[in-house]
Design a protein around this motif. Sequence first.
Motif, PDB file in Angstrom:
ATOM      1  N   LEU A  33       0.834  -1.206   0.000  1.00 30.90           N
ATOM      2  CA  LEU A  33       0.000   0.000   0.000  1.00 30.90           C
ATOM      3  C   LEU A  33       0.867   1.254   0.000  1.00 30.90           C
ATOM      4  CD1 LEU A  33      -2.812  -0.993   2.545  1.00 30.90           C
ATOM      5  CD2 LEU A  33      -2.800  -1.248   0.061  1.00 30.90           C
ATOM      6  N   ASP A  34       1.945   1.250   0.771  1.00 36.24           N
ATOM      7  CA  ASP A  34       2.816   2.421   0.824  1.00 36.24           C
ATOM      8  C   ASP A  34       3.638   2.599  -0.452  1.00 36.24           C
ATOM      9  OD1 ASP A  34       1.888   3.087   3.320  1.00 36.24           O
ATOM     10  OD2 ASP A  34       3.527   2.150   4.415  1.00 36.24           O
ATOM     11  N   LEU A  35       3.751   1.538  -1.252  1.00 33.08           N
ATOM     12  CA  LEU A  35       4.379   1.681  -2.563  1.00 33.08           C
ATOM     13  C   LEU A  35       3.469   2.420  -3.538  1.00 33.08           C
ATOM     14  CD1 LEU A  35       6.115  -1.785  -3.158  1.00 33.08           C
ATOM     15  CD2 LEU A  35       7.236   0.431  -2.926  1.00 33.08           C
ATOM     16  N   GLY A  36       2.164   2.455  -3.221  1.00 33.21           N
ATOM     17  CA  GLY A  36       1.227   3.183  -4.071  1.00 33.21           C
ATOM     18  C   GLY A  36       0.074   2.357  -4.598  1.00 33.21           C
ATOM     19  N   THR A  38      -3.589   0.115  -4.082  1.00 28.48           N
ATOM     20  CA  THR A  38      -4.785   0.130  -3.235  1.00 28.48           C
ATOM     21  C   THR A  38      -4.957  -1.240  -2.593  1.00 28.48           C
ATOM     22  OG1 THR A  38      -6.263  -0.601  -5.015  1.00 28.48           O
ATOM     23  CG2 THR A  38      -5.859   1.780  -4.816  1.00 28.48           C
ATOM     24  N   LEU A  39      -5.818  -1.319  -1.574  1.00 27.38           N
ATOM     25  CA  LEU A  39      -6.063  -2.607  -0.906  1.00 27.38           C
ATOM     26  C   LEU A  39      -6.677  -3.609  -1.873  1.00 27.38           C
ATOM     27  CD1 LEU A  39      -5.899  -4.213   1.712  1.00 27.38           C
ATOM     28  CD2 LEU A  39      -8.152  -3.322   2.346  1.00 27.38           C
ATOM     29  N   ASP A  40      -7.559  -3.152  -2.763  1.00 28.34           N
ATOM     30  CA  ASP A  40      -8.138  -4.037  -3.771  1.00 28.34           C
ATOM     31  C   ASP A  40      -7.058  -4.608  -4.686  1.00 28.34           C
ATOM     32  OD1 ASP A  40     -10.592  -3.498  -2.732  1.00 28.34           O
ATOM     33  OD2 ASP A  40     -11.235  -2.152  -4.331  1.00 28.34           O
ATOM     34  N   GLN A  41      -6.104  -3.765  -5.101  1.00 24.84           N
ATOM     35  CA  GLN A  41      -5.014  -4.240  -5.948  1.00 24.84           C
ATOM     36  C   GLN A  41      -4.143  -5.248  -5.206  1.00 24.84           C
ATOM     37  OE1 GLN A  41      -3.374  -0.329  -6.958  1.00 24.84           O
ATOM     38  NE2 GLN A  41      -3.804  -0.721  -9.124  1.00 24.84           N
ATOM     39  N   PHE A  42      -3.921  -5.012  -3.919  1.00 30.02           N
ATOM     40  CA  PHE A  42      -3.116  -5.938  -3.124  1.00 30.02           C
ATOM     41  C   PHE A  42      -3.783  -7.307  -3.034  1.00 30.02           C
ATOM     42  CE2 PHE A  42      -2.274  -7.747   1.159  1.00 30.02           C
ATOM     43  CZ  PHE A  42      -0.956  -8.114   0.935  1.00 30.02           C
ATOM     44  N   VAL A  43      -5.093  -7.318  -2.788  1.00 32.64           N
ATOM     45  CA  VAL A  43      -5.816  -8.591  -2.725  1.00 32.64           C
ATOM     46  C   VAL A  43      -5.788  -9.275  -4.087  1.00 32.64           C
ATOM     47  CG1 VAL A  43      -8.050  -9.668  -2.267  1.00 32.64           C
ATOM     48  CG2 VAL A  43      -7.263  -7.804  -0.812  1.00 32.64           C
ATOM     49  N   LEU A  44      -5.884  -8.482  -5.181  1.00 28.07           N
ATOM     50  CA  LEU A  44      -5.801  -9.047  -6.527  1.00 28.07           C
ATOM     51  C   LEU A  44      -4.429  -9.671  -6.772  1.00 28.07           C
ATOM     52  CD1 LEU A  44      -7.023  -9.483  -9.341  1.00 28.07           C
ATOM     53  CD2 LEU A  44      -6.231  -7.189  -9.966  1.00 28.07           C
ATOM     54  N   GLY A  94       4.401   4.303  -8.874  1.00 27.53           N
ATOM     55  CA  GLY A  94       4.796   4.126 -10.276  1.00 27.53           C
ATOM     56  C   GLY A  94       3.682   3.741 -11.209  1.00 27.53           C
ATOM     57  N   GLY A  95       2.438   3.746 -10.728  1.00 25.36           N
ATOM     58  CA  GLY A  95       1.305   3.465 -11.600  1.00 25.36           C
ATOM     59  C   GLY A  95       1.346   2.074 -12.201  1.00 25.36           C
ATOM     60  N   ALA A  96       1.184   2.007 -13.549  1.00 22.24           N
ATOM     61  CA  ALA A  96       1.127   0.719 -14.247  1.00 22.24           C
ATOM     62  C   ALA A  96       2.446  -0.038 -14.130  1.00 22.24           C
ATOM     63  CB  ALA A  96       0.773   0.938 -15.712  1.00 22.24           C
ATOM     64  N   LEU A  97       3.580   0.686 -14.150  1.00 22.36           N
ATOM     65  CA  LEU A  97       4.883   0.023 -14.025  1.00 22.36           C
ATOM     66  C   LEU A  97       5.028  -0.624 -12.655  1.00 22.36           C
ATOM     67  CD1 LEU A  97       7.707  -0.631 -15.072  1.00 22.36           C
ATOM     68  CD2 LEU A  97       8.452   1.622 -14.242  1.00 22.36           C
ATOM     69  N   LEU A  98       4.605   0.087 -11.616  1.00 20.62           N
ATOM     70  CA  LEU A  98       4.643  -0.468 -10.264  1.00 20.62           C
ATOM     71  C   LEU A  98       3.812  -1.739 -10.178  1.00 20.62           C
ATOM     72  CD1 LEU A  98       5.131  -0.438  -7.173  1.00 20.62           C
ATOM     73  CD2 LEU A  98       3.175   1.115  -6.990  1.00 20.62           C
ATOM     74  N   PHE A  99       2.597  -1.693 -10.707  1.00 21.36           N
ATOM     75  CA  PHE A  99       1.719  -2.864 -10.634  1.00 21.36           C
ATOM     76  C   PHE A  99       2.308  -4.033 -11.418  1.00 21.36           C
ATOM     77  CE2 PHE A  99      -2.002  -5.422 -11.840  1.00 21.36           C
ATOM     78  CZ  PHE A  99      -2.542  -5.640 -10.578  1.00 21.36           C
ATOM     79  N   ALA A 100       2.913  -3.736 -12.585  1.00 20.62           N
ATOM     80  CA  ALA A 100       3.509  -4.795 -13.408  1.00 20.62           C
ATOM     81  C   ALA A 100       4.660  -5.472 -12.670  1.00 20.62           C
ATOM     82  CB  ALA A 100       3.990  -4.219 -14.732  1.00 20.62           C
ATOM     83  N   ILE A 101       5.522  -4.674 -12.014  1.00 22.23           N
ATOM     84  CA  ILE A 101       6.644  -5.251 -11.264  1.00 22.23           C
ATOM     85  C   ILE A 101       6.137  -6.071 -10.087  1.00 22.23           C
ATOM     86  CG2 ILE A 101       8.638  -4.677  -9.804  1.00 22.23           C
ATOM     87  CD1 ILE A 101       9.204  -2.343 -11.649  1.00 22.23           C
ATOM     88  N   CYS A 102       5.068  -5.580  -9.432  1.00 15.62           N
ATOM     89  CA  CYS A 102       4.483  -6.334  -8.318  1.00 15.62           C
ATOM     90  C   CYS A 102       3.859  -7.641  -8.799  1.00 15.62           C
ATOM     91  CB  CYS A 102       3.450  -5.476  -7.591  1.00 15.62           C
ATOM     92  SG  CYS A 102       4.173  -4.124  -6.632  1.00 15.62           S
ATOM     93  N   VAL A 103       3.310  -7.637 -10.020  1.00 15.90           N
ATOM     94  CA  VAL A 103       2.784  -8.881 -10.603  1.00 15.90           C
ATOM     95  C   VAL A 103       3.925  -9.877 -10.807  1.00 15.90           C
ATOM     96  CG1 VAL A 103       1.770  -9.899 -12.679  1.00 15.90           C
ATOM     97  CG2 VAL A 103       0.747  -7.858 -11.679  1.00 15.90           C
ATOM     98  N   ILE A 104       5.059  -9.403 -11.342  1.00 19.82           N
ATOM     99  CA  ILE A 104       6.227 -10.273 -11.522  1.00 19.82           C
ATOM    100  C   ILE A 104       6.686 -10.817 -10.164  1.00 19.82           C
ATOM    101  CG2 ILE A 104       8.641 -10.359 -12.251  1.00 19.82           C
ATOM    102  CD1 ILE A 104       7.946  -8.201 -14.327  1.00 19.82           C
TER     103      ILE A 104
END
Length: 424
Positions: A33-36, A38-44, A94-104
Amino acid sequence: MTHDLSKNANRFIIFTVFFNARAYYPVLAILFLDLGLTLDQFVLLNLIWAATIFTFEVPSGALADTLGRRRLLIAASTLMIIEMLCLLLAPRDGGALLFAICVINRICSGLSEACASGADEALAYDSLHEEGRSSAWDKLLANAMRWRSIGYVIAMILGGLLYDPHTINGLLPAHWNLSANVIHRLPVALVLCQACVCLFFTLRMIEPIHSAAGSSMKHAFELTLSTARWVLLHPKTLVVILIGVAIDSIVRNFATINSSYYRLIELPEWTYGFLGAALGALGIFVPGIAKKLNQHFSMLANLGFVSVAALIGLACLIPAKPIISIIPVMFLMTTMGFLSFTLSRVLHQEADSARRATVLSVKGLLFNLGYGLFSFAFSLLLAHFPDQPEGNALRNALIWQVPYFAILLVGLFIWAKFHLQRKK
């Protein structure tokens, strides 16, 4: 040539401690969450993690039984290193890049878990002398769980303290003060070091010889199908796994969001690590209790003990009273150690050496499927309720999960009783 397998037991303990007692656990949710996110994204992301394990859990177990458990543990350690590097390099907000790296990160984490799941215990179990192997395993498992709990105590304290900018900067000279973004990565850096330790010791493990070792990929595929069929047709394994899935999915989902719950009950962030340490300290006593209860009561009775304890813990979370609600959190988390001991004991007693890692991987697959489905349902619950006032969505989601859990358990235990009697 005879291989000395005697050191595998200690290497297994070291691996399981450093692989599982991760310093970022007390701040896992708020780290993302502190990386940017949301809680919904974290659960996803947790759903993606569970889907990855679901896809690779059983194939990795079959590969462990055919190509070698040691090789899979080396792969797990390497993936753990990549997983930590992703979090260290992820851009904040980092928006979409942050989410993509977190997916990896989540995919590597899932692959790592899938490779290690079953392979570590199977290697350690088959390294024990055949004579008295069952009782020796009870002793080794209890010992490993105690050391893992001690590891949790240390990792949780360090993780909570390392994440708190006030604590770290308070210890540093004024001209060395670090930004919150840098300090929030310190628990991840510590886990990266743990991953290197895991790789070091897995490279030194000795592969025990078993009947399926060195078989072809075709045999691995056939072993996967036959083991899945065996698990579903074997009454004790089916019962222990299905009831275990029901308990694990809901308790593990709470474990992944517990730092959000800590914020809800107004606990300061610097306490999170100490709470994790307290849980680890309690976990030191769980294996001994679980061992005695499993030796004196039936499998179904022990699953009943865990189920009732988990239900009580979940119900007591609902009021979310400031500070005092930490008591049901700690009570709930200790049920996981009891469940883990019971599951491991039953599955190792029922499975033969040739398919041991594959059986554990089938268990892991079903557990992570259940966890993923429940995480998805929980994320829908969170999205359904408005989060104003702050924490309202989490409060309501906690309420709804209790009747679901109670109804599911009653149905499963009624089915289990009749299923075991019929198969006798």
